[in-house]
Write a protein that holds these residues in place. Structure first.
Motif, PDB file in Angstrom:
ATOM      1  N   ASP A 195       0.445  13.589   1.219  1.00 14.96           N
ATOM      2  CA  ASP A 195      -0.300  12.764   2.161  1.00 14.96           C
ATOM      3  C   ASP A 195      -1.274  11.903   1.349  1.00 14.96           C
ATOM      4  O   ASP A 195      -2.256  12.412   0.779  1.00 14.96           O
ATOM      5  N   ILE A 196      -0.994  10.626   1.273  1.00 13.90           N
ATOM      6  CA  ILE A 196      -1.823   9.697   0.506  1.00 13.90           C
ATOM      7  C   ILE A 196      -2.752   8.973   1.480  1.00 13.90           C
ATOM      8  O   ILE A 196      -2.301   8.206   2.328  1.00 13.90           O
ATOM      9  N   ASP A 197      -4.038   9.242   1.357  1.00 16.69           N
ATOM     10  CA  ASP A 197      -5.034   8.593   2.201  1.00 16.69           C
ATOM     11  C   ASP A 197      -5.810   7.587   1.363  1.00 16.69           C
ATOM     12  O   ASP A 197      -6.353   7.940   0.304  1.00 16.69           O
ATOM     13  N   ARG A 203      -3.132  12.144  -5.479  1.00 17.80           N
ATOM     14  CA  ARG A 203      -3.867  11.548  -4.363  1.00 17.80           C
ATOM     15  C   ARG A 203      -4.936  10.570  -4.842  1.00 17.80           C
ATOM     16  O   ARG A 203      -5.295   9.643  -4.122  1.00 17.80           O
ATOM     17  N   THR A 240       0.815  -1.208   0.000  1.00 15.65           N
ATOM     18  CA  THR A 240       0.000   0.000   0.000  1.00 15.65           C
ATOM     19  C   THR A 240       0.852   1.263   0.000  1.00 15.65           C
ATOM     20  O   THR A 240       0.322   2.373   0.063  1.00 15.65           O
ATOM     21  N   SER A 241       2.164   1.123  -0.056  1.00 14.53           N
ATOM     22  CA  SER A 241       3.033   2.292  -0.192  1.00 14.53           C
ATOM     23  C   SER A 241       3.207   2.627  -1.667  1.00 14.53           C
ATOM     24  O   SER A 241       3.010   1.783  -2.541  1.00 14.53           O
ATOM     25  N   SER A 242       3.553   3.892  -1.942  1.00 10.72           N
ATOM     26  CA  SER A 242       3.750   4.330  -3.323  1.00 10.72           C
ATOM     27  C   SER A 242       4.953   5.241  -3.398  1.00 10.72           C
ATOM     28  O   SER A 242       5.509   5.672  -2.378  1.00 10.72           O
ATOM     29  N   TRP A 284       4.968   8.215  -4.161  1.00 11.14           N
ATOM     30  CA  TRP A 284       4.594   9.589  -3.841  1.00 11.14           C
ATOM     31  C   TRP A 284       4.509   9.847  -2.336  1.00 11.14           C
ATOM     32  O   TRP A 284       4.233  10.965  -1.912  1.00 11.14           O
ATOM     33  N   ASP A 285       4.715   8.834  -1.525  1.00  7.86           N
ATOM     34  CA  ASP A 285       4.443   8.952  -0.086  1.00  7.86           C
ATOM     35  C   ASP A 285       5.308  10.008   0.611  1.00  7.86           C
ATOM     36  O   ASP A 285       4.893  10.567   1.625  1.00  7.86           O
ATOM     37  N   ASP A 286       6.506  10.265   0.094  1.00  4.13           N
ATOM     38  CA  ASP A 286       7.392  11.237   0.737  1.00  4.13           C
ATOM     39  C   ASP A 286       7.049  12.676   0.369  1.00  4.13           C
ATOM     40  O   ASP A 286       7.583  13.605   0.974  1.00  4.13           O
TER      41      ASP A 286
END
Length: 475
Positions: A277-279, A411, A268-270, A272-274
Motif C-alpha cells: 500500500d503506497i500512500d 513505502r 504517481t503509480s509505481s 510496487w503498487d501490486d
C-alpha cells in the motif's frame, strides 16, 4: 562578499581557472568547513587533510587546467576504494581495512583533476536507503538534524547540502543517489546503464548499480558527470567498449543552455503498487503539482500516465536484493555477528536462494525492463514524485525485522528502483519545501541515453525556482 562554499561548483571552477583562487586555498576552505560542521552531521567517516593538500599541490603543478574538474574538491563514497585510505564499506567487518589499489572511478576522478578530501558516510555495504550504521554517526539532514539524510549516498548528500563539498559522487543501485538528493534538497542524477565507463553497471547483479553526481545545481551535476564520462587521461581499458545511446557528452552544455520543448508524462503509480500500500504524502503531491505547473508554463506538453499492473516485479526485485548480499565475505559465526541485523538477514536469505530462483528473478526483471521502456516510450521524460513521504526521522527504520524494514523502504521511496532495473537515466530536482522548510523533490525519468534532455529540463526549472539560493540552517 559570498563565501567560497556559497559559490556553485561551476563558479568555483571558473575562479580556479582565472587564478582568483588556488586548488590549495579551496581545499583549505573546505577542510575548515568539515572540521566545523561534520561532528554534528556525520557526512564523513574519514577525512584526509594531509593527502588532500598534497594532492592539491600536485594538481596545481602537474595536471593540465583543461581537466574538467581541475582543483575541485569532492569526497569518495565509503563503498569505493582509494589506495592508502581506510575503506570500511559501512561495516564492522572491514574495520581497519586499507586498500592497496584504487577503484577505477577513483582513478577517473583523479585524472579529471579532482581532489578527494576523504570518505563519505554510507550504510553497511550500501544495502539500505538510509545512512545509519553501527560504525559511524548517522548522516543527519542539514535541514533538520533530527531527520535522516537518506541513503545510501547519505554522507555525500549531507556534505554537499551543508557546504562541506561543492559536489560529490554517489552510487545508485535502487535510488541511492536520488533518495538522499531529494531528502537534502539537491540535484541527483542516476545515469543510464553503460554511460559511465568506470561504472557501467553491466558487471553488477541485474545491472542495477551505476555512479553519478549529487550537486546543488543542474550545471554542477553535469560538470561532475562530465568528469566521470569524458576521456582525459584516465585508464583506457574498456573506456569505449560499452556506451549508452545518445552520445558521451559534454553534458555541461545541455545544462547551461537549458533549451528545448518536450512531451512529459506525469505518473504517481509505481512498480510496487501490486505488493504494498503506497500512500503519497500531501507534501509529495504538492511538489509534483508545482513541477507540473511550472513545466506547463514553460510550454511543455503534459499528459497523465500510469503503469500497467504487474505483480511480478516485487518478488523478483526482493530476490535480487537478497542475492546481492549473499557474496558478503562473512564466514562463520564470529564474522556474521559483526554484521548488522538487516545485513545478516539479507545475506542469509540470499544464500538460501537456489540458482533457479535467481535465474527466474533475473529473467522477470529483464522482461520488466523492456515493458517499462515500451510504456514510457511516447514521452521525452516522465515526471514522478521523488519520494512518497517527507524525510524520515533518525531511527525510524526497524533495525531488527528485515521484512518490516524492506516494507518501510519501499513505502518511502517506491519510484526509484524500477529505474535501475530498466537502466534508464533519472534526475531528482528539489522543487519545493514543506511548511517546516523541508525539501521535497520530483524525479524525471528519461529515455535510454537521455541525460541531455533531463539536464535541459532541470535547468529550465531551476531558472524559474532558483533552488540554488536555498540554504539549510547549518550553512
Amino acid at each position: 562578499m559570498a563565501e567560497l562554499h556559497d559559490l556553485t561548483a561551476l563558479e568555483q571552477w571558473q575562479a580556479l581557472q582565472s587564478g582568483e583562487i588556488s586548488p590549495g586555498g579551496l581545499v583549505d576552505h573546505y577542510l575548515a568547513r568539515i572540521a566545523e560542521l561534520d561532528p554534528g552531521l556525520g557526512a564523513f567517516v574519514t577525512v584526509t587533510p594531509d593527502a588532500a593538500r598534497a594532492r592539491a599541490a600536485t594538481v596545481e603543478t602537474s595536471v593540465p587546467r583543461t581537466a574538467p574538474l581541475w582543483g575541485l574538491p569532492f569526497g569518495d563514497k565509503d563503498l569505493t576504494m582509494r589506495a592508502g585510505v581506510p575503506a570500511g564499506f559501512g561495516s564492522r567487518l572491514f574495520s581497519g581495512f586499507v586498500p592497496e589499489s584504487s577503484d577505477e572511478l577513483v582513478e577517473t576522478l583523479d585524472a579529471a583533476g579532482g581532489v578527494s578530501l576523504g570518505q563519505t558516510n554510507a550504510p553497511e555495504f550500501g544495502l539500505s536507503s538510509y545512512t545509519e550504521s553501527l560504525v559511524a554517526a548517522p548522516a543527519r539532514n542539514p535541514w533538520n538534524p533530527e531527520l535522516g539524510a537518506g541513503g545510501s549516498s547519505g554522507g555525500a548528500a549531507v556534505a554537499v547540502a551543508a557546504g562541506m563539498l561543492p559536489f560529490a559522487p554517489g552510487s545508485d543501485g535502487g535510488g541511492s543517489i536520488r533518495i538522499p538528493a531529494a531528502a537534502c534538497g539537491l540535484v541527483g542524477l542516476k545515469p543510464s546503464r553503460g554511460r559511465v565507463p568506470s561504472g557501467s553497471g553491466i558487471d553488477k547483479l541485474a545491472g542495477l548499480v551505476v555512479p553519478g553526481p549529487l550537486a546543488r545545481t543542474v550545471a554542477d551535476a553535469a560538470l561532475l558527470l562530465d568528469g566521470m564520462v569524458l576521456p582525459h587521461g584516465a585508464p583506457a581499458g574498456h573506456r569505449f567498449a560499452l556506451r549508452a545511446p545518445g552520445g558521451d557528452g559534454p553534458f555541461l552544455a545541455s545544462a547551461v543552455r537549458g533549451e528545448g520543448r518536450y512531451q512529459l508524462g506525469v505518473m504517481t503509480s509505481s512498480a510496487w503498487d501490486d505488493a504494498y500500500d503506497i500512500d503519497l504524502a500531501p507534501e509529495a503531491l504538492a511538489a509534483l503539482e508545482r513541477a507540473v505547473g511550472e513545466f506547463a508554463g514553460l510550454g511543455h506538453g503534459i499528459e497523465q500516465t500510469a503503469l500497467e499492473p504487474d505483480d511480478s516485479y516485487a518478488p523478483a526485485f526482493r530476490t535480487v536484493w537478497q542475492a546481492g548480499a549473499a557474496s558478503i565475505p562473512a564466514e562463520g559465526g564470529e564474522q556474521e555477528d559483526m554484521l548488522e541485523p538487516l545485513t545478516r538477514w539479507l545475506m542469509r536469505r540470499g544464500r538460501e536462494l537456489s540458482a533457479r530462483a535467481l535465474s527466474e528473478a533475473l529473467a522477470t526483471l529483464a522482461v520488466f525492463e523492456r515493458s517499462l521502456i515500451r510504456q514510457l516510450s511516447r514521452f521525452d521524460a516522465v515526471l514522478t514524485p521523488a519520494l512518497a513521504l517527507t524525510p524520515r526521522p533518525i531511527g525510524w527504520y526497524d533495525a531488527e525485522d528485515g521484512e518490516r524494514n524492506f516494507a518501510q523502504q519501499v513505502r518511502y521511496t517506491p519510484f526509484t528502483s524500477m529505474v535501475n532495473v530498466s537502466g534508464l537515466p533519472a534526475i531528482v530536482l528539489p522543487v519545493d519545501e514543506t511548511e517546516e522548510r523541508l525539501p521535497m523533490g520530483v524525479q524525471l525519468i528519461g529515455r535510454p541515453g537521455g541525460e541531455a534532455a533531463l539536464l535541459a529540463l532541470g535547468a529550465q526549472l531551476e531558472r524559474r525556482l532558483h533552488w540554488e539560493r536555498r540554504r539549510p540552517p547549518v550553512r
